[in-house]
Design a protein around this motif. Structure first.
Motif, PDB file in Angstrom:
ATOM      1  N   VAL A  60       0.861  -1.183   0.000  1.00  0.00           N
ATOM      2  CA  VAL A  60       0.000   0.000   0.000  1.00  0.00           C
ATOM      3  C   VAL A  60       0.897   1.233   0.000  1.00  0.00           C
ATOM      4  CG1 VAL A  60      -1.741   1.306   1.249  1.00  0.00           C
ATOM      5  CG2 VAL A  60      -1.846  -1.195   1.226  1.00  0.00           C
ATOM      6  N   ASP A  61       0.654   2.154  -0.922  1.00  0.00           N
ATOM      7  CA  ASP A  61       1.452   3.368  -1.044  1.00  0.00           C
ATOM      8  C   ASP A  61       0.677   4.635  -0.706  1.00  0.00           C
ATOM      9  OD1 ASP A  61       3.930   2.172  -2.094  1.00  0.00           O
ATOM     10  OD2 ASP A  61       2.704   1.682  -3.837  1.00  0.00           O
ATOM     11  N   VAL A 279       9.903  15.655  16.290  1.00  0.00           N
ATOM     12  CA  VAL A 279       9.004  14.547  16.570  1.00  0.00           C
ATOM     13  C   VAL A 279       9.711  13.570  17.503  1.00  0.00           C
ATOM     14  CG1 VAL A 279       7.701  12.633  15.574  1.00  0.00           C
ATOM     15  CG2 VAL A 279       7.842  14.808  14.351  1.00  0.00           C
ATOM     16  N   GLU A 280       9.076  13.260  18.602  1.00  0.00           N
ATOM     17  CA  GLU A 280       9.663  12.376  19.611  1.00  0.00           C
ATOM     18  C   GLU A 280      10.070  11.037  19.002  1.00  0.00           C
ATOM     19  OE1 GLU A 280       8.229  10.057  23.713  1.00  0.00           O
ATOM     20  OE2 GLU A 280       6.831  11.316  22.582  1.00  0.00           O
ATOM     21  N   ARG A 281      11.374  10.756  19.060  1.00  0.00           N
ATOM     22  CA  ARG A 281      11.945   9.486  18.598  1.00  0.00           C
ATOM     23  C   ARG A 281      11.653   9.204  17.125  1.00  0.00           C
ATOM     24  NH1 ARG A 281      10.757   4.339  21.344  1.00  0.00           N
ATOM     25  NH2 ARG A 281      12.576   3.804  20.083  1.00  0.00           N
ATOM     26  N   GLY A 282      11.360  10.214  16.359  1.00  0.00           N
ATOM     27  CA  GLY A 282      11.082  10.025  14.943  1.00  0.00           C
ATOM     28  C   GLY A 282      12.357   9.983  14.133  1.00  0.00           C
ATOM     29  N   ALA A 283      12.624   8.870  13.452  1.00  0.00           N
ATOM     30  CA  ALA A 283      13.814   8.743  12.614  1.00  0.00           C
ATOM     31  C   ALA A 283      13.484   8.829  11.136  1.00  0.00           C
ATOM     32  CB  ALA A 283      14.536   7.423  12.907  1.00  0.00           C
ATOM     33  N   ASP A 284      12.297   8.388  10.753  1.00  0.00           N
ATOM     34  CA  ASP A 284      11.921   8.423   9.336  1.00  0.00           C
ATOM     35  C   ASP A 284      10.399   8.431   9.242  1.00  0.00           C
ATOM     36  OD1 ASP A 284      11.885   8.360   6.602  1.00  0.00           O
ATOM     37  OD2 ASP A 284      12.489   6.263   6.411  1.00  0.00           O
ATOM     38  N   ILE A 285       9.799   9.582   9.547  1.00  0.00           N
ATOM     39  CA  ILE A 285       8.347   9.723   9.438  1.00  0.00           C
ATOM     40  C   ILE A 285       7.966   9.708   7.960  1.00  0.00           C
ATOM     41  CG2 ILE A 285       6.356  11.172   9.955  1.00  0.00           C
ATOM     42  CD1 ILE A 285       7.666   9.966  12.397  1.00  0.00           C
ATOM     43  N   ARG A 286       6.915   8.964   7.616  1.00  0.00           N
ATOM     44  CA  ARG A 286       6.578   8.779   6.210  1.00  0.00           C
ATOM     45  C   ARG A 286       5.256   9.397   5.785  1.00  0.00           C
ATOM     46  NH1 ARG A 286       9.660   4.915   3.767  1.00  0.00           N
ATOM     47  NH2 ARG A 286       8.797   5.846   1.893  1.00  0.00           N
ATOM     48  N   LEU A 326       7.549  -5.884   8.935  1.00  0.00           N
ATOM     49  CA  LEU A 326       6.570  -4.875   8.538  1.00  0.00           C
ATOM     50  C   LEU A 326       7.272  -3.563   8.209  1.00  0.00           C
ATOM     51  CD1 LEU A 326       4.748  -3.278  11.595  1.00  0.00           C
ATOM     52  CD2 LEU A 326       6.831  -4.605  11.806  1.00  0.00           C
ATOM     53  N   GLU A 327       6.577  -2.727   7.413  1.00  0.00           N
ATOM     54  CA  GLU A 327       6.991  -1.354   7.144  1.00  0.00           C
ATOM     55  C   GLU A 327       5.736  -0.497   7.039  1.00  0.00           C
ATOM     56  OE1 GLU A 327       9.874   1.300   4.253  1.00  0.00           O
ATOM     57  OE2 GLU A 327       8.996  -0.545   3.463  1.00  0.00           O
ATOM     58  N   LEU A 328       5.686   0.589   7.820  1.00  0.00           N
ATOM     59  CA  LEU A 328       4.546   1.492   7.815  1.00  0.00           C
ATOM     60  C   LEU A 328       4.877   2.733   7.005  1.00  0.00           C
ATOM     61  CD1 LEU A 328       3.531   1.396  11.607  1.00  0.00           C
ATOM     62  CD2 LEU A 328       2.694  -0.043   9.746  1.00  0.00           C
ATOM     63  N   THR A 329       4.023   3.058   6.033  1.00  0.00           N
ATOM     64  CA  THR A 329       4.269   4.209   5.173  1.00  0.00           C
ATOM     65  C   THR A 329       3.056   5.093   4.965  1.00  0.00           C
ATOM     66  OG1 THR A 329       3.809   2.827   3.231  1.00  0.00           O
ATOM     67  CG2 THR A 329       6.121   3.045   3.891  1.00  0.00           C
ATOM     68  N   GLY A 339       0.862  -0.194   4.765  1.00  0.00           N
ATOM     69  CA  GLY A 339       2.181  -0.366   4.166  1.00  0.00           C
ATOM     70  C   GLY A 339       2.328  -1.779   3.645  1.00  0.00           C
ATOM     71  N   ARG A 340       3.299  -2.495   4.187  1.00  0.00           N
ATOM     72  CA  ARG A 340       3.525  -3.866   3.744  1.00  0.00           C
ATOM     73  C   ARG A 340       3.990  -4.708   4.914  1.00  0.00           C
ATOM     74  NH1 ARG A 340       9.209  -4.792   2.165  1.00  0.00           N
ATOM     75  NH2 ARG A 340      10.419  -2.957   2.739  1.00  0.00           N
ATOM     76  N   SER A 341       3.774  -6.005   4.802  1.00  0.00           N
ATOM     77  CA  SER A 341       4.295  -6.950   5.770  1.00  0.00           C
ATOM     78  C   SER A 341       4.737  -8.195   5.023  1.00  0.00           C
ATOM     79  CB  SER A 341       3.238  -7.304   6.826  1.00  0.00           C
ATOM     80  OG  SER A 341       2.118  -7.937   6.235  1.00  0.00           O
ATOM     81  N   TRP A 342       5.510  -9.027   5.687  1.00  0.00           N
ATOM     82  CA  TRP A 342       5.992 -10.247   5.041  1.00  0.00           C
ATOM     83  C   TRP A 342       6.251 -11.304   6.108  1.00  0.00           C
ATOM     84  CZ3 TRP A 342       8.447  -5.640   5.373  1.00  0.00           C
ATOM     85  CH2 TRP A 342       9.624  -5.578   6.138  1.00  0.00           C
TER      86      TRP A 342
END
Length: 373
Positions: A60-61, A279-286, A326-329, A339-342
């Motif tokens: 999902v994009d 953003v608290e502890r945000g490294a790569d907000i998508r 998983l990856e949340l986007t 996003g996606r999971s595997w």
């Protein structure tokens, strides 16, 4: 609907190419700021979206905010079907395919969808790999019109009205892009956005009121602007900011990854007051939705922890397990995330939507979602 991807994410800013040779005069500090009230913690329950027989992978994009999700499904790199733009909505699966032109690769990069089901993105040419902007129309993927002299184009977002924004370049070295809009009230046309600096400029996202998030890249620095109706306003810069990866605009809020002196990267949210806050502890907000819900990766060293934020406050974390990754986007306006999971080991990517299904008191649930109190 308003996610920013594609060109703004993959082009390397010139300020980083040149190296960290100096500092940028601070304009504003990306402070934590006051935290909004945290929502009740919940269990994030995953659901795999269906794919047709023969599809090997999918993701999902983008989301339309009302239960619809767009993305790409793949039949394999060497398959005649390639990677196809698709839509899941109201229990129906719509396959828009890929661009029916042998000069283009059989793969669609999806970046946005609106509530009418219009999917936008880009398709790369076979020979040189440069993109052309595309949209869904009458059940198919079609190229969007380009201005005279354009060498390449990319679509970066769409709103519910149907306005599509993106960028074009007239040169093969892609040293300079200019922002464009395909206005819904003038179908079949494209216009260059005016009133912006003379630099490499990309329109990266669009809000429902027509406000466009614009990334302006100078030779010695980078800036973010908000553009509407021919008027541009520069966003306040966090201290020592040198480069940006814009990630989204929704309901007057903006999210971006900001790189500062020393190659320090952090996630920054501009709320409706226009002030940047870390953003608290945000490294790569998508992504961001209309209510300020963010999704992305946290700063956990494993790089396997993803988060859901309300404003700048981390509300929940989801983790890779021994059985699944998983990856949340995507953060949808209806509160779902995607996003996606595997499966582990050896599973292919599957398009996945997570729904907040109940309140937890503490700890981690069996599906990998951790409540933060």
């Amino acid at each position: 609907m308003r996610r920013t991807n594609g060109l703004a994410r993959v082009l390397l800013p010139s300020v980083l190419v040149a190296g960290m040779l100096g500092t940028v005069t601070p304009a504003a500090t990306a402070s934590a700021g006051p935290k909004p009230a945290e929502p009740a913690a919940c269990t994030w329950k995953p659901a795999i979206l269906p794919m047709p027989a023969g599809a090997l992978a999918g993701e999902v994009d983008a989301a339309d905010g009302s239960g619809g999700y767009a993305g790409t499904i793949s039949y394999g790199a060497n398959s005649a079907k390639g990677g196809r733009a698709v839509l899941w909505k109201n229990g129906r699966f719509t396959d828009y395919g890929n661009l029916a032109d042998p000069a283009y690769r059989k793969w669609v990069t999806v970046v946005g969808v609106n509530r009418s089901g219009t999917v936008v993105g880009s398709v790369d040419r076979e020979g040189d790999g440069f993109p052309s902007a595309v949209r869904s129309s009458n059940g198919r993927i079609k190229r969007l019109p380009e201005l005279p002299g354009a060498f390449a184009s990319t679509a970066e977002g769409v709103n519910d009205r149907g306005d599509i924004i993106g960028a074009m370049t007239d040169t093969e070295d892609v040293a300079k892009w200019y922002p464009v809009i395909w206005p819904a009230d003038k179908p079949g046309t494209v216009q260059k956005l005016t009133g912006l600096p003379d630099a490499s400029v990309v329109a990266t996202g669009i809000d429902e009121d027509g406000t466009v998030l614009v990334d302006v890249e100078h030779e010695v620095g980078e800036e973010l602007y908000l553009w509407k109706g021919g008027t541009a306003r520069k966003l306040a810069a966090p201290d020592n900011a040198q480069a940006y990866i814009p990630r989204g605009i929704a309901n007057g809020r903006v999210i971006a990854e900001v790189t500062s002196v020393g190659n320090v990267t952090r996630s920054v949210l501009w709320d409706r007051d226009g002030q940047p806050r870390a953003v608290e502890r945000g490294a790569d907000i998508r992504d961001i939705n209309r209510d300020g819900q963010l999704v992305g990766r946290t700063d956990d060293p494993s790089r396997q922890e993803f988060g859901v934020w309300q404003g700048t406050a981390l509300a929940a974390t989801l983790h890779r397990t021994d059985e699944s990754g998983l990856e949340l986007t995507v953060s949808s306006d209806d509160g779902t995330i995607a996003g996606r999971s595997w499966r582990i080991p050896g599973g292919h990517d599957e398009p996945t939507v997570w729904t907040c299904s109940g309140v937890l008191s503490t700890g981690q649930d069996t599906d990998g979602g951790t409540a933060q109190e």
